[in-house]
Design a protein around this motif. Structure first.
Motif, PDB file in Angstrom:
ATOM      1  N   ALA A  13      43.730 -10.010  55.851  1.00  0.00           N
ATOM      2  CA  ALA A  13      44.576  -9.854  54.655  1.00  0.00           C
ATOM      3  C   ALA A  13      45.957  -9.352  55.039  1.00  0.00           C
ATOM      4  CB  ALA A  13      43.910  -8.902  53.666  1.00  0.00           C
ATOM      5  N   CYS A  14      46.020  -8.416  55.988  1.00  0.00           N
ATOM      6  CA  CYS A  14      47.327  -7.934  56.462  1.00  0.00           C
ATOM      7  C   CYS A  14      48.136  -9.082  57.046  1.00  0.00           C
ATOM      8  CB  CYS A  14      47.136  -6.842  57.510  1.00  0.00           C
ATOM      9  SG  CYS A  14      46.652  -5.224  56.877  1.00  0.00           S
ATOM     10  N   ARG A  15      47.490  -9.905  57.852  1.00  0.00           N
ATOM     11  CA  ARG A  15      48.214 -11.022  58.475  1.00  0.00           C
ATOM     12  C   ARG A  15      48.664 -12.037  57.423  1.00  0.00           C
ATOM     13  NH1 ARG A  15      48.830 -10.748  63.696  1.00  0.00           N
ATOM     14  NH2 ARG A  15      47.393  -9.574  65.021  1.00  0.00           N
ATOM     15  N   GLU A  16      47.821 -12.299  56.427  1.00  0.00           N
ATOM     16  CA  GLU A  16      48.224 -13.206  55.358  1.00  0.00           C
ATOM     17  C   GLU A  16      49.419 -12.630  54.591  1.00  0.00           C
ATOM     18  OE1 GLU A  16      46.430 -15.380  51.335  1.00  0.00           O
ATOM     19  OE2 GLU A  16      45.102 -14.192  52.618  1.00  0.00           O
ATOM     20  N   ALA A  17      49.368 -11.331  54.310  1.00  0.00           N
ATOM     21  CA  ALA A  17      50.493 -10.683  53.630  1.00  0.00           C
ATOM     22  C   ALA A  17      51.750 -10.752  54.484  1.00  0.00           C
ATOM     23  CB  ALA A  17      50.141  -9.228  53.315  1.00  0.00           C
ATOM     24  N   GLY A  18      51.605 -10.553  55.785  1.00  0.00           N
ATOM     25  CA  GLY A  18      52.755 -10.634  56.675  1.00  0.00           C
ATOM     26  C   GLY A  18      53.389 -12.014  56.679  1.00  0.00           C
ATOM     27  N   GLU A  19      52.571 -13.054  56.640  1.00  0.00           N
ATOM     28  CA  GLU A  19      53.112 -14.412  56.591  1.00  0.00           C
ATOM     29  C   GLU A  19      53.848 -14.660  55.277  1.00  0.00           C
ATOM     30  OE1 GLU A  19      53.430 -16.809  58.929  1.00  0.00           O
ATOM     31  OE2 GLU A  19      52.840 -15.081  60.160  1.00  0.00           O
ATOM     32  N   ALA A  20      53.320 -14.104  54.186  1.00  0.00           N
ATOM     33  CA  ALA A  20      54.000 -14.246  52.896  1.00  0.00           C
ATOM     34  C   ALA A  20      55.368 -13.562  52.927  1.00  0.00           C
ATOM     35  CB  ALA A  20      53.136 -13.668  51.779  1.00  0.00           C
ATOM     36  N   ILE A  21      55.434 -12.400  53.542  1.00  0.00           N
ATOM     37  CA  ILE A  21      56.698 -11.667  53.656  1.00  0.00           C
ATOM     38  C   ILE A  21      57.710 -12.468  54.468  1.00  0.00           C
ATOM     39  CG2 ILE A  21      57.754  -9.623  54.704  1.00  0.00           C
ATOM     40  CD1 ILE A  21      55.122  -8.126  53.997  1.00  0.00           C
ATOM     41  N   ARG A  22      57.271 -13.033  55.571  1.00  0.00           N
ATOM     42  CA  ARG A  22      58.173 -13.808  56.419  1.00  0.00           C
ATOM     43  C   ARG A  22      58.641 -15.079  55.716  1.00  0.00           C
ATOM     44  NH1 ARG A  22      56.129 -15.131  61.896  1.00  0.00           N
ATOM     45  NH2 ARG A  22      58.319 -15.009  62.535  1.00  0.00           N
ATOM     46  N   ALA A  23      57.752 -15.678  54.923  1.00  0.00           N
ATOM     47  CA  ALA A  23      58.120 -16.889  54.184  1.00  0.00           C
ATOM     48  C   ALA A  23      59.212 -16.590  53.161  1.00  0.00           C
ATOM     49  CB  ALA A  23      56.895 -17.487  53.500  1.00  0.00           C
ATOM     50  N   VAL A 103      53.078  -3.783  57.180  1.00  0.00           N
ATOM     51  CA  VAL A 103      52.101  -3.912  56.096  1.00  0.00           C
ATOM     52  C   VAL A 103      51.023  -2.867  56.356  1.00  0.00           C
ATOM     53  CG1 VAL A 103      50.389  -5.420  55.018  1.00  0.00           C
ATOM     54  CG2 VAL A 103      52.553  -6.386  55.872  1.00  0.00           C
ATOM     55  N   ASN A 104      50.632  -2.101  55.312  1.00  0.00           N
ATOM     56  CA  ASN A 104      49.764  -0.939  55.524  1.00  0.00           C
ATOM     57  C   ASN A 104      48.615  -0.859  54.532  1.00  0.00           C
ATOM     58  OD1 ASN A 104      51.571   1.014  57.437  1.00  0.00           O
ATOM     59  ND2 ASN A 104      52.861  -0.156  56.051  1.00  0.00           N
ATOM     60  N   ILE A 105      47.411  -0.659  55.067  1.00  0.00           N
ATOM     61  CA  ILE A 105      46.228  -0.388  54.248  1.00  0.00           C
ATOM     62  C   ILE A 105      45.536   0.837  54.830  1.00  0.00           C
ATOM     63  CG2 ILE A 105      44.019  -1.223  53.368  1.00  0.00           C
ATOM     64  CD1 ILE A 105      45.000  -4.085  53.837  1.00  0.00           C
ATOM     65  N   GLY A 106      45.369   1.870  54.018  1.00  0.00           N
ATOM     66  CA  GLY A 106      44.664   3.068  54.451  1.00  0.00           C
ATOM     67  C   GLY A 106      43.553   3.415  53.482  1.00  0.00           C
ATOM     68  N   LEU A 107      42.455   3.924  54.000  1.00  0.00           N
ATOM     69  CA  LEU A 107      41.339   4.380  53.172  1.00  0.00           C
ATOM     70  C   LEU A 107      41.208   5.891  53.331  1.00  0.00           C
ATOM     71  CD1 LEU A 107      38.817   3.895  51.378  1.00  0.00           C
ATOM     72  CD2 LEU A 107      37.521   3.533  53.496  1.00  0.00           C
ATOM     73  N   VAL A 108      41.177   6.585  52.209  1.00  0.00           N
ATOM     74  CA  VAL A 108      41.052   8.045  52.178  1.00  0.00           C
ATOM     75  C   VAL A 108      39.686   8.411  51.614  1.00  0.00           C
ATOM     76  CG1 VAL A 108      41.929  10.148  51.069  1.00  0.00           C
ATOM     77  CG2 VAL A 108      43.531   8.406  51.914  1.00  0.00           C
ATOM     78  N   VAL A 109      39.005   9.329  52.259  1.00  0.00           N
ATOM     79  CA  VAL A 109      37.728   9.846  51.768  1.00  0.00           C
ATOM     80  C   VAL A 109      37.792  11.369  51.842  1.00  0.00           C
ATOM     81  CG1 VAL A 109      35.233   9.955  52.095  1.00  0.00           C
ATOM     82  CG2 VAL A 109      36.433   7.803  52.518  1.00  0.00           C
ATOM     83  N   GLU A 122      56.787  -9.268  62.256  1.00  0.00           N
ATOM     84  CA  GLU A 122      57.717  -9.959  63.151  1.00  0.00           C
ATOM     85  C   GLU A 122      57.235  -9.962  64.604  1.00  0.00           C
ATOM     86  OE1 GLU A 122      60.111 -11.748  62.071  1.00  0.00           O
ATOM     87  OE2 GLU A 122      60.025 -11.060  59.989  1.00  0.00           O
ATOM     88  N   GLN A 123      56.441  -8.970  64.969  1.00  0.00           N
ATOM     89  CA  GLN A 123      55.876  -8.926  66.319  1.00  0.00           C
ATOM     90  C   GLN A 123      54.468  -9.524  66.378  1.00  0.00           C
ATOM     91  OE1 GLN A 123      57.106  -5.807  64.936  1.00  0.00           O
ATOM     92  NE2 GLN A 123      59.106  -6.404  65.694  1.00  0.00           N
ATOM     93  N   GLY A 124      53.848  -9.706  65.226  1.00  0.00           N
ATOM     94  CA  GLY A 124      52.484 -10.211  65.184  1.00  0.00           C
ATOM     95  C   GLY A 124      51.458  -9.226  65.690  1.00  0.00           C
TER      96      GLY A 124
END
Length: 264
Positions: A13-23, A103-109, A122-124
């Motif tokens: 999902a992060c990579r898909e979001a990154g591609e959307a940002i670059r597009a 792009v950032n996803i964090g889980l807090v417990v 940009e660096q992949g």
């Protein structure tokens, strides 16, 4: 909850979001400003939609606090576990044409970050970690290397914000680490530099939002580092308005307290 099982689909999902940002960058975009005058673009919203859809599929029922949703006043009731999402950390750098946004996803417990993913589109490169488990960086070609913080040498490498350097930070650096090498980097990449043994210390004396830090914080903890509040206690999450007053991230050692240098 099987945290290890979440890393693969959320990494995609992060990579898909990154591609959307670059597009969005390739075709051009307009810049708007939120109530706090911070910039927001079509890319922020597109990336957030992708991540929210992925979390609904792979972690249903866990509340998600996402930056653009929160800016619109849509904040869920929190449970013991909740996600913090920054779909484009470093929007100022992105708008200026810079490459060090993430792009950032964090889980807090229980108020502490336990899982984090940080992508540099940009660096992949994708950094990921589970606190108490593994931490690794995945290159654009899919190869992975484990992450581990380094033992500081005689001269520290300190990372600081490109866009949010303030006088309090300058005073702190001059007084406490005057001989350090200073590297300016945007976004949550500063946590990742510590996690991959490229830096030693990241003091932050200006406010951040919890979605700015949760993912990188988790990666750094998983790699053996630490993140302390200005008084030296562990930086926690679920605070009022989701604001961090300041913090010090390090490669495992406790640096000087920030509290005496914090602006009023």
């Amino acid at each position: 909850m099987d945290l290890a099982a979440l890393l693969e689909p959320l990494g995609l999902a992060c990579r898909e979001a990154g591609e959307a940002i670059r597009a969005v960058r390739r075709r051009g975009f307009d810049v708007a400003h939120k109530g706090d005058l911070s910039p927001v673009t079509e890319a922020d919203h597109a990336a957030e939609a992708i991540i929210l859809a992925a979390l609904a599929r792979h972690a249903p029922g866990i509340p998600v606090v996402a930056e653009e949703e929160a800016a619109a006043g849509r904040i869920p009731d929190l449970a013991d576990a909740f996600f913090l999402v920054d779909p484009l950390d470093g929007t100022r750098e992105y708008v200026r044409g810079g490459d060090d946004y993430t792009v950032n996803i964090g889980l807090v417990v229980g108020g502490s970050p336990v899982l984090g993913l940080v992508l540099a589109p940009e660096q992949g490169r994708l950094w990921a970690g589970i606190v108490g488990g593994d931490a690794w960086v995945e290159e654009a070609g899919g190869t992975r290397e484990p992450l581990r913080v380094r033992v500081p040498g005689e001269r520290l490498t300190v990372v600081a914000s490109k866009s949010h350097m303030n006088q309090a930070t300058r005073d702190f650096l001059a007084a406490e680490v005057p001989e350090a090498e200073l590297v300016s980097v945007g976004s949550s990449l500063k946590f990742c530099l510590l996690a991959e043994s490229a830096a030693d210390y990241y003091p932050r004396l200006s406010p951040t939002s919890e979605w700015d830090t949760a993912a990188g914080h988790a990666v750094l903890l998983a790699a053996g580092g630490r993140v302390d509040a200005p008084d030296g206690s562990p930086l926690g999450y679920g605070k009022p308005s989701f604001l961090n007053p300041g913090f010090a991230a390090s490669s495992g050692w406790r640096g000087p307290l920030l509290a005496p240098y914090m602006p009023d």
